[in-house]
Design a protein around this motif. Structure first.
Motif, short mmCIF file in Angstrom:
data_model
loop_
_atom_site.label_atom_id
_atom_site.label_comp_id
_atom_site.label_asym_id
_atom_site.label_seq_id
_atom_site.Cartn_x
_atom_site.Cartn_y
_atom_site.Cartn_z
N GLU A 150 -9.31 13.78 3.14
CA GLU A 150 -10.25 13.32 4.16
C GLU A 150 -11.70 13.45 3.71
OE1 GLU A 150 -11.15 11.14 7.15
OE2 GLU A 150 -9.07 11.66 6.68
N GLY A 173 -1.00 8.63 -4.55
CA GLY A 173 -1.26 9.61 -3.51
C GLY A 173 -2.34 9.12 -2.56
N GLU A 174 -2.47 9.78 -1.43
CA GLU A 174 -3.48 9.43 -0.44
C GLU A 174 -4.74 10.25 -0.68
OE1 GLU A 174 -2.39 8.88 3.71
OE2 GLU A 174 -0.30 9.28 3.16
N ARG A 194 -12.56 10.44 1.66
CA ARG A 194 -12.81 9.26 2.49
C ARG A 194 -14.21 9.31 3.09
NH1 ARG A 194 -7.90 6.64 3.91
NH2 ARG A 194 -6.03 7.95 3.71
N GLU A 233 0.47 4.18 -2.71
CA GLU A 233 0.20 5.58 -2.37
C GLU A 233 1.30 6.51 -2.87
OE1 GLU A 233 -0.46 5.49 1.81
OE2 GLU A 233 -2.52 4.70 1.61
N GLU A 288 0.83 -1.21 0.00
CA GLU A 288 0.00 0.00 0.00
C GLU A 288 0.87 1.26 0.00
OE1 GLU A 288 -3.16 0.10 2.84
OE2 GLU A 288 -3.71 -2.00 2.52
N ALA A 289 2.00 1.18 0.66
CA ALA A 289 2.89 2.34 0.69
C ALA A 289 3.39 2.67 -0.72
CB ALA A 289 4.07 2.07 1.62
#
Length: 207
Positions: free
Chosen positions: A22, A18-19, A25, A14, A10-11
Motif C-alpha cells: 500500500e 506480486g501485488e 501505491r 500478479e 492481471e490476476a
C-alpha cells in the motif's frame, strides 16, 4: 512463444510479480512535490514517450545542462528543444495525441522520476530566450501538464551498473554509424568517414 506460457490477465500477472504494498501505491501522486522538483533541477537527461497515429510508442532522449527542464508556477513542465535530426516524430505525435510519459535521470541517483501528462508545443520568445544555452535560444518548447508522477525504485540502475564506470564497455566507436550507411556491406574507410561526419555535427550543431 508457446501460448500456454503467455500472461493474459492481471490476476496471472500478479501471481508472478506480486501485488504492490500500500505504501508503494501511495507514492503515485498527481502533482510534483518538493523532492521531485529538486530531482528535476539536477536532471541533465530525460526520455520522452509519445504515441503515434497507429498507437505505436516513440521514445526520444533529450539532454542539456542539469535543470534544463523548467517547472512553472503551476507545477507543470517546460522542455526546451534544440537542433536535431529534424524528423520530429515525437512533436508530430503530440499534435495528434497530447498524452506523454517522461523519465528523468540524474547521474549517481539510483532512482528515476516518472511523469505522465498532456503536452502542447509553444514558441513564446521570452520563454525561449530564458532557455538559452551558449547564447542560443531554444527553438521551441514542450509544455507538459502534469497528471501523474512518482519516483521509480533504483533496482534497474543497480542491476545495470549504470553509474559504475568500471563496469562500462570500453568500445567508443559509433555502432549507429554502421546502420546509417545502409544494408550494403561498407568498407572500414566508409564507416570511419561517417563517424567523422557525425562527430563534426555533434561538435558544431549542438546549439
Amino acid at each position: 512463444m508457446p501460448p500456454d506460457h503467455r500472461i493474459t490477465s492481471e490476476a496471472e500477472l500478479e501471481a508472478v510479480i506480486g501485488e504492490p504494498m500500500e505504501f508503494v501505491r501511495a507514492k503515485v501522486i498527481d502533482s510534483l512535490n518538493e523532492a521531485m522538483c529538486a530531482f528535476i533541477a539536477k536532471s541533465p537527461l530525460i526520455f520522452l514517450a509519445t504515441i503515434d497515429e497507429q498507437g505505436l510508442i516513440d521514445v526520444s532522449p533529450k539532454g542539456d545542462p542539469a535543470g534544463f527542464v523548467q517547472v512553472d508556477g503551476d507545477g507543470n513542465l517546460l522542455i526546451p528543444e534544440r537542433l536535431g535530426n529534424r524528423l520530429t516524430f515525437g512533436f508530430r505525435n503530440i499534435l495528434r495525441n497530447p498524452q506523454v510519459g517522461i523519465i528523468f535521470v540524474v547521474p549517481n541517483q539510483r532512482e528515476t522520476l516518472r511523469v505522465k501528462g498532456a503536452a502542447t508545443l509553444h514558441k513564446d520568445p521570452e520563454v525561449l530566450a530564458d532557455m538559452a544555452v551558449k547564447g542560443k535560444d531554444a527553438l521551441m518548447f514542450t509544455h507538459v501538464e502534469v497528471r501523474e508522477c512518482f519516483f521509480h525504485c533504483g533496482k534497474a540502475m543497480i542491476r545495470s551498473h549504470m553509474w559504475q564506470p568500471e563496469h562500462w564497455q570500453t568500445e567508443t566507436r559509433s555502432i549507429a554509424a554502421r546502420q546509417l550507411l545502409g544494408k550494403k556491406k561498407r568498407s572500414e574507410e566508409e564507416i570511419v568517414q561517417t563517424e567523422e561526419l557525425m562527430a563534426e555535427s555533434y561538435k558544431n550543431e549542438l546549439y
